[in-house]
Scaffold this motif. Structure first.
Motif, short mmCIF file in Angstrom:
data_model
loop_
_atom_site.label_atom_id
_atom_site.label_comp_id
_atom_site.label_asym_id
_atom_site.label_seq_id
_atom_site.Cartn_x
_atom_site.Cartn_y
_atom_site.Cartn_z
N CYS A 123 75.00 125.46 33.97
CA CYS A 123 73.78 125.52 33.79
C CYS A 123 73.18 124.44 32.76
O CYS A 123 72.22 123.83 33.02
CB CYS A 123 73.17 126.92 32.88
SG CYS A 123 73.37 128.28 33.72
N CYS A 164 70.44 121.13 33.92
CA CYS A 164 69.28 120.70 33.06
C CYS A 164 69.38 119.19 32.65
O CYS A 164 68.43 118.31 32.60
CB CYS A 164 69.24 121.58 31.69
SG CYS A 164 68.66 123.25 31.94
N GLY A 190 60.98 122.26 30.72
CA GLY A 190 61.87 123.47 30.86
C GLY A 190 61.61 124.56 32.07
O GLY A 190 62.27 125.17 32.59
N HIS A 191 60.59 124.60 32.61
CA HIS A 191 60.25 125.30 33.75
C HIS A 191 60.82 124.81 34.84
O HIS A 191 61.08 125.48 35.85
CB HIS A 191 58.55 125.20 34.00
CG HIS A 191 57.71 125.94 33.03
ND1 HIS A 191 57.68 126.96 32.93
CD2 HIS A 191 57.06 125.18 32.13
CE1 HIS A 191 57.01 127.49 31.78
NE2 HIS A 191 56.61 126.26 31.30
N ILE A 209 67.84 126.37 37.85
CA ILE A 209 69.10 127.09 37.33
C ILE A 209 68.93 128.45 38.20
O ILE A 209 69.95 128.90 38.87
CB ILE A 209 68.78 127.60 36.13
CG1 ILE A 209 69.52 126.38 34.99
CG2 ILE A 209 69.80 128.90 35.67
CD1 ILE A 209 69.30 126.53 33.49
N PHE A 210 67.73 129.15 38.56
CA PHE A 210 67.37 130.05 39.47
C PHE A 210 67.95 129.75 40.95
O PHE A 210 68.64 130.48 41.53
CB PHE A 210 66.04 130.55 39.57
CG PHE A 210 65.84 131.63 40.18
CD1 PHE A 210 66.08 132.91 39.91
CD2 PHE A 210 65.21 131.49 41.55
CE1 PHE A 210 65.80 134.05 41.12
CE2 PHE A 210 65.07 132.47 42.40
CZ PHE A 210 65.33 133.81 42.05
N CYS A 228 63.81 123.18 34.65
CA CYS A 228 65.11 123.38 34.60
C CYS A 228 65.50 124.92 34.94
O CYS A 228 66.23 125.17 35.63
CB CYS A 228 65.56 123.05 33.00
SG CYS A 228 67.08 123.39 32.71
N VAL A 229 64.45 125.87 34.31
CA VAL A 229 64.74 127.01 34.84
C VAL A 229 64.58 127.52 36.30
O VAL A 229 65.51 128.22 36.87
CB VAL A 229 63.57 128.02 33.90
CG1 VAL A 229 63.63 129.48 34.64
CG2 VAL A 229 63.82 128.27 32.69
N ASP A 230 63.60 126.77 36.84
CA ASP A 230 63.79 126.93 38.56
C ASP A 230 64.82 126.22 39.01
O ASP A 230 65.63 127.16 40.13
CB ASP A 230 62.44 126.13 39.14
CG ASP A 230 61.07 126.91 38.68
OD1 ASP A 230 61.28 128.17 38.36
OD2 ASP A 230 60.09 126.25 38.66
#
Length: 70
Positions: A45, A49, A58-59, A65-66, A61-63
């Motif tokens: 993870c 990032c 961050g959005h 990771i998902f 990065c989250v996408d």
């Protein structure tokens, strides 16, 4: 189970077996080092990032990771 998660699971001491008849996948955790497994996921993870760098927030990065672990 996602292929990346399978790889980490095995690296951390778990095992995966395929039933020859039903082709079902069975996971065995008898020797699983949960801390090692979590560290492998965490490192992956952080790499995601880090590779995004300053091009996103961050959005994004989250996408990323998902998408990597779905």
């Amino acid at each position: 189970m996602n292929d990346i998660i399978k790889k980490f699971f095995v690296q951390a001491g778990g095992s995966i077996r395929i039933d020859e008849v039903t082709k079902d996948e069975w996971t065995y955790c008898d020797n699983l080092d949960v801390e090692k497994f979590a560290k492998l996921v965490q490192t992956e993870c952080m790499d995601i990032c880090e590779n995004i760098g300053k091009s996103g927030d961050g959005h994004y990065c989250v996408d990323a990771i998902f998408k990597r672990f779905r």
